[in-house]
Design a protein around this motif. Structure first.
Motif, short mmCIF file in Angstrom:
data_model
loop_
_atom_site.label_atom_id
_atom_site.label_comp_id
_atom_site.label_asym_id
_atom_site.label_seq_id
_atom_site.Cartn_x
_atom_site.Cartn_y
_atom_site.Cartn_z
N PHE A 64 0.92 -1.15 -0.15
CA PHE A 64 -0.11 -0.27 0.19
C PHE A 64 0.88 1.32 -0.39
O PHE A 64 0.60 2.16 -0.06
CB PHE A 64 -1.21 0.55 1.17
N ASN A 169 -14.12 3.63 8.22
CA ASN A 169 -13.53 2.74 7.26
C ASN A 169 -12.54 1.15 7.33
O ASN A 169 -12.25 1.77 8.61
CB ASN A 169 -12.24 3.83 6.31
N THR A 170 -13.09 0.99 7.57
CA THR A 170 -12.10 -0.91 7.01
C THR A 170 -11.51 -1.07 6.98
O THR A 170 -11.25 -2.17 6.74
CB THR A 170 -13.63 -2.13 7.23
N GLU A 171 -10.67 -0.39 5.55
CA GLU A 171 -9.62 -0.67 4.77
C GLU A 171 -8.06 -0.93 5.71
O GLU A 171 -7.52 -1.87 5.54
CB GLU A 171 -9.08 0.43 4.09
N PHE A 172 -8.48 0.01 6.86
CA PHE A 172 -6.64 -0.31 7.78
C PHE A 172 -7.26 -0.03 9.15
O PHE A 172 -8.67 0.92 9.41
CB PHE A 172 -6.06 1.20 7.18
N HIS A 186 -5.54 -9.60 12.11
CA HIS A 186 -6.29 -7.96 11.33
C HIS A 186 -7.31 -8.02 12.80
O HIS A 186 -8.30 -8.45 13.41
CB HIS A 186 -7.07 -7.78 10.03
N SER A 188 -10.67 -5.35 13.15
CA SER A 188 -10.95 -4.02 12.37
C SER A 188 -11.59 -3.02 13.50
O SER A 188 -12.30 -3.37 14.91
CB SER A 188 -12.58 -4.58 11.79
N ARG A 217 -14.04 7.86 3.37
CA ARG A 217 -13.32 7.63 2.17
C ARG A 217 -12.27 7.73 1.78
O ARG A 217 -11.84 9.30 2.14
CB ARG A 217 -14.12 7.90 0.23
#
Ligand code: MF3
Ligand code: CO
Length: 258
Positions: A64, A169-172, A186, A188, A217
Motif C-alpha cells: 500500500f 473505514n475498514t480498509e485499515f 487484523h 477491524s 473514503r
C-alpha cells in the motif's frame, strides 16, 4: 500465524512499548507553531537511536505504499490520517497533528499513535474527534479480556466511533504485533460481538481507532504515494496503543514512563 509471546518476550515488549510512549510524549512537547515535519522526523531518528532501538518504518515497503517509507515517524496533518510521510511543512496554529511511531528493540516491536492540536486555536470539532478516537481506544482496551473475541474489541471501538457520529473505514485497522510490526490478526474498527479469534495471554495487539470528520473514503497522496488523506479534505484523528493480553486483562505497553 498468530504469535503468542513468552513471559520473557513480554518483558522485552514492555521495554519497547515504554520507548515508543516516551518518544511520542517528548515529540509532542517539542512540537509548536513553526516546527517543520522534517525536524520531527530527525528528532524521532535521534531518540530511536539513543534508546538502542530500530525503526520499523524506514525500510518498510508494503503493497500500500510506494517503495520504502524512508522516514522514522508518520506525521499526518489535518486531512492526512494514516502513513503521513514527513515533508517540508511548518506546523501552523490550530493544525491537527498525528504522530505514529513503531520501533523494534531486542526482537520485539511496539506501535502507538497520538493526535493533538498545535498552538492555541482549538477547533471544538477537532477536540471532539480526537476525544472520540481516545474513548474508542479505551473501550477496545477494556473489552480485551482473556477469553474475549476479536469481534468484541472491534464492536466496542465501533460503538464509540459511530456513537459519536463518525463513519468507519475498514480498509485499515489494528493488528497483531510481536517479532514484526504488522501481523495477524487484523483488528477491524467495526465488528460483531462474540465473533472471531479468541484472545489469549501473551497475545500483543495494536489497536488503532481513526476517523475522518465527514467521510469514510481515503485518497493516497499522489506526490508521495504513501500519505492517506480524507477524500473530502476534512480533518481526521487517530489514536493507537500496543496492548498485551494477560491473565488479568489488557496491559497497555506504549504508555510513557509515569
Ligand atoms: N504504524 C502504522 C500502523 O499503525 C503503520 C505505519 S507504516 C509506515 O499500523 F511505514 F507508513 F509508516
Ligand atoms: Co499500527
Amino acid at each position: 500465524m498468530i504469535e503468542i509471546l513468552t513471559p520473557s518476550e513480554l518483558d522485552r515488549a514492555r521495554v519497547t512499548g515504554r520507548v515508543v510512549g516516551d518518544i511520542l510524549r517528548s515529540l509532542k512537547a517539542r512540537c509548536r507553531v513553526g516546527t517543520n515535519l522534517l525536524d520531527i522526523d530527525q528528532w524521532a531518528r535521534e531518540m530511536i537511536d539513543a534508546a538502542g532501538a530500530a525503526s520499523c518504518y524506514v525500510d518498510y515497503a508494503p503493497s500500500f505504499g510506494r517503495g520504502p517509507f524512508g522516514h522514522y515517524i508518520c506525521t499526518a496533518v489535518n486531512d492526512a490520517v494514516l502513513h503521513g510521510m514527513p515533508h517540508d511543512y511548518r506546523l501552523a496554529d490550530g493544525d491537527l497533528l498525528t504522530l505514529d511511531l513503531a520501533v523494534k528493540k531486542d526482537g520485539v516491536a511496539a506501535d502507538a499513535a497520538i493526535s493533538f492540536i498545535v498552538g492555541e486555536t482549538r477547533n471544538p470539532e477537532d477536540v471532539a474527534m480526537i476525544d472520540a478516537t481516545e474513548r474508542a481506544l479505551a473501550a477496545g482496551i477494556a473489552a480485551a479480556t482473556p477469553g474475549a473475541r476479536l469481534g468484541d474489541l472491534s464492536h466496542a471501538i465501533e460503538q464509540v466511533l459511530s456513537g459519536a457520529g463518525y463513519l468507519i473505514n475498514t480498509e485499515f485497522g489494528g493488528h497483531g504485533i510481536g517479532s514484526t510490526m504488522h501481523q495477524d490478526p487484523h483488528v477491524s474498527n467495526k465488528g460483531r460481538p462474540g465473533r472471531g479469534y479468541r484472545l489469549r495471554p501473551g497475545l500483543l495487539l495494536a489497536l488503532e481507532p481513526w476517523v475522518m470528520a465527514d467521510t469514510d473514503r481515503l485518497i493516497t497522496d499522489p506526490d508521495d504515494g504513501w500519505t492517506l488523506r480524507s477524500a473530502t479534505g476534512c480533518r481526521t484523528a487517530h489514536t493507537e496503543h500496543t496492548i498485551a493480553i494477560t491473565d488479568h486483562g489488557a496491559e497497555i505497553l506504549t504508555l510513557p514512563q509515569p
